[in-house]
Design an enzyme around this catalytic site. Structure first.
Site, short mmCIF file in Angstrom:
data_model
loop_
_atom_site.label_atom_id
_atom_site.label_comp_id
_atom_site.label_asym_id
_atom_site.label_seq_id
_atom_site.Cartn_x
_atom_site.Cartn_y
_atom_site.Cartn_z
CE LYS A 71 -2.51 0.13 3.64
NZ LYS A 71 -1.69 0.94 4.57
CB THR A 73 5.16 0.13 -2.55
OG1 THR A 73 5.96 -0.40 -1.49
CG2 THR A 73 5.95 0.11 -3.85
NE ARG A 94 0.02 4.97 8.95
CZ ARG A 94 -0.20 3.72 9.34
NH1 ARG A 94 -0.57 3.46 10.57
NH2 ARG A 94 -0.05 2.73 8.49
CE LYS A 105 3.85 -2.08 9.43
NZ LYS A 105 4.52 -1.00 8.71
CB ALA A 273 -3.65 1.10 11.59
CG PHE A 301 -3.77 -2.53 9.84
CD1 PHE A 301 -2.57 -3.13 9.55
CD2 PHE A 301 -4.03 -2.21 11.17
CE1 PHE A 301 -1.64 -3.42 10.55
CE2 PHE A 301 -3.11 -2.49 12.17
CZ PHE A 301 -1.92 -3.10 11.85
CG PHE A 381 3.91 -9.68 -7.18
CD1 PHE A 381 5.06 -9.75 -6.40
CD2 PHE A 381 2.83 -8.96 -6.70
CE1 PHE A 381 5.11 -9.13 -5.16
CE2 PHE A 381 2.87 -8.34 -5.46
CZ PHE A 381 4.02 -8.43 -4.69
CD1 TRP A 409 8.76 -3.16 -4.24
CD2 TRP A 409 9.72 -4.22 -5.95
NE1 TRP A 409 9.85 -3.82 -3.75
CE2 TRP A 409 10.47 -4.48 -4.79
CE3 TRP A 409 10.15 -4.79 -7.16
CZ2 TRP A 409 11.61 -5.29 -4.79
CZ3 TRP A 409 11.28 -5.59 -7.17
CH2 TRP A 409 11.99 -5.83 -5.99
#
Length: 556
Positions: A71, A73, A94, A105, A273, A301, A381, A409
């Site tokens: 998200k 990215t 954020r 994470k 979140a 999230f 992907f 990406w």
């Protein structure tokens, strides 16, 4: 394949003053923190506040899975793409927490060729905002305990203290402690505990306050304890709000960095979140809307948590009206929701995509309830097949959502042009009729049921006896008009992390209700929500190091 850190460190960054100049910010309003980070002065907003607002675009996602959705990215890549197309765009994100960064994470500055830099600084101490919030939080805790020690003129019941100290680190050892041991001179012995900094109510206030004056007023309203006769005791009662505001004064100015492609990015604030509302600061968002024609921001999230709170809490309190929402999904995540094991997600499986689409379907339906045009993007992907993509596109368009592939990406802004074109087209052809899910006038129970049934798909809501008691207290104290901040697992639409796809008709149980009087919302906990995480067996910190030249390695 290069790591995100390697890609970030290969970027030849522009001096932050140059980035600020391109963004139209005069030099006198830029306060540098080294060569590549800066804060934008409060005074600059005063200069531009009469400017028309740009378009506000929220980026959200389906429920997160082990496959990862990307998200942040996509948020950064969309901004880079708009800039490449000659548009005046800026991203608002954020700030990452050190705890998850050292835990499991990893970083929170995007990935691949859609990142914000300097990545190491952003993920570590940055400009010290979290230190300021931690210190303000713990000053309030110290003044609370000192008030009890020095005669307890406020008649605080030590058994009814609800304010905890914080630390920006994952440290399970501090969740439950006994403090004040060692005799009378060392305080009043009592059960205590720590939360992680991002779970502090001060973090939520920091991100919702429109000004220093409002910040001080909100801090004053924080309920820290109750008296022996159950009357609330606030930070204002303790006389702490002025000093807390002084500690936060500089931190309240938005931080500016740059993307890998040298467009400005504002990164400010970082509330949890689930226990909080999971959005960057109102001040940064409002500043960006005066600076740019397109502002791209994200919420934490999945859309059931982040987007709902962005709309019903942040937009309600800040008077914001989003123009479009980008919903991020991946083929792999849909297969996972369709019952495929994580190890088998790379193999083509159109049937699993069909089964797993129900999760994306529910999120599209939910977002449409807020009256905002929806653009679905697949974070692409190499293992995705044409048949899998074609099925998802067909279903999305049948539901009235625009569809686009994103390849940011691997390709940065260039890989986001298809998405950017669809976003621009949506903004030009579809009008936003933004509305809240519920009105202020509903009771807290009615607001809870509205969210649980309309957004999550629940059939019924049960309340624990403790939750019922606090709800009665909410009514008594006059907080019924507050919005609701739901705290639940992010992994499912339900309150059961194992229920993937689109569960329906389930019963949720409200375990606990907390009053965040300073932030101005009621926190409703569906299950046990961890406010002080622990480190995993193999924490990310094991791989982080610094070479002899001072270059950080192993960070994400």
């Amino acid at each position: 394949m290069k790591t995100d850190l390697q890609i970030a460190q290969e970027c030849i960054m522009e001096p932050i003053m140059q980035v600020a100049k391109k963004a139209g910010i005069p030099e006198e309003y830029v306060e540098c923190y080294g060569k590549y980070k800066a804060k934008v002065s409060h005074d600059y907003y005063k200069q531009v506040q009469e400017n028309p607002d740009g378009k506000l675009i929220l980026v959200t996602a389906i429920n997160p899975t082990p496959a990862g959705e990307g998200k942040t990215t996509v948020t950064i890549g969309l901004t880079e793409a708009l800039q490449k197309m000659g548009k005046n765009a800026i991203t608002c994100l954020r700030e990452p927490s050190l705890g998850p960064c050292m835990g499991m994470k990893g970083g929170a500055a995007g990935g691949g060729y859609a990142q914000v830099v300097p990545m190491e600084d952003i993920n570590l101490h940055f400009t010290g905002d979290f230190h300021a919030i931690t210190t303000a939080n713990n000053l309030l805790a110290a003044m609370l305990d000192n008030s009890i020690q020095q005669g307890n003129k406020l008649h605080i019941d030590p058994r009814k203290i609800v304010w905890k100290r914080v630390l920006d680190m994952n440290d399970r050892q501090l969740r439950f402690i006994v403090s004040g041991l060692g005799g009378k001179v060392n305080g009043t012995p009592r059960e205590d505990g720590f939360q992680i900094t991002v779970a502090s109510e001060i973090m939520a206030i920091f991100c919702l306050a429109n000004s220093l004056r409002e910040l001080k007023a909100m801090l004053s309203n924080i309920i820290v304890a109750y008296t022996y006769d159950d009357q609330p005791v606030t930070a204002g009662d303790l006389g702490a709000a002025g000093a807390m505001t002084a500690l936060l004064k500089d931190a309240m100015q938005p931080n500016m960095v740059q993307t890998l492609e040298h467009s400005a990015a504002l990164i400010h604030g970082g509330p949890f979140a689930n226990i909080a509302h999971g959005c960057n600061s109102v001040q940064a968002t409002k500043l960006a809307l005066k600076m740019a024609d397109y502002v791209i921001t994200e919420a934490g999230f999945g859309a059931d948590l982040g987007a709902e709170k962005f709309f019903d809490i942040k937009c309600r309190k800040a008077g914001l009206k989003p123009d479009a929402v980008v919903l991020v999904a991946t083929v792999r995540a849909l297969k996972y929701n369709g019952g495929v094991a994580k190890t088998d997600l790379s193999a083509e499986n159109v049937e699993a995509v069909q089964k797993g689409f129900v999760n994306l379907e529910k999120h599209i339906e939910n977002l449409q309830k807020f009256g905002v045009p929806v653009v679905v993007t697949l974070n692409h992907f190499v293992t995705d097949t044409e048949d899998e993509i074609a099925y998802i596109q067909k279903r999305c368009e049948e539901m009235g959502a625009t569809f686009a592939l994103s390849d940011v990406w691997a390709k940065g802004g260039e890989g986001g042009k298809a998405l950017a074109e669809k976003v621009l087209e949506t903004l030009e052809t579809k009008e936003s009729h933004f509305q809240f899910l519920y009105e202020d006038s509903l009771s807290i129970e009615e607001k809870i049921e509205k969210i649980c049934k309309d957004i999550y798909g629940a059939g019924a809501v049960n309340y624990s006896s403790a939750a019922k008691k606090t709800l009665a207290q909410v009514e008594k104290l006059g907080f019924s008009r507050f919005p609701v901040c739901m705290a639940k697992t992010q992994y499912s639409l339900s309150d059961d992390a194992t229920l993937l796809g689109r569960p329906e008709g389930f019963t949720v149980t409200v375990q606990e209700v907390r009053i965040a009087a300073g932030a101005g919302f009621i926190v409703v906990l569906l299950g046990d929500i961890m406010t002080m995480p622990g480190l995993p067996k193999m924490p990310a910190a094991l791989h982080i190091d610094v070479d002899e030249n001072g270059k950080i390695v192993g960070l994400f």
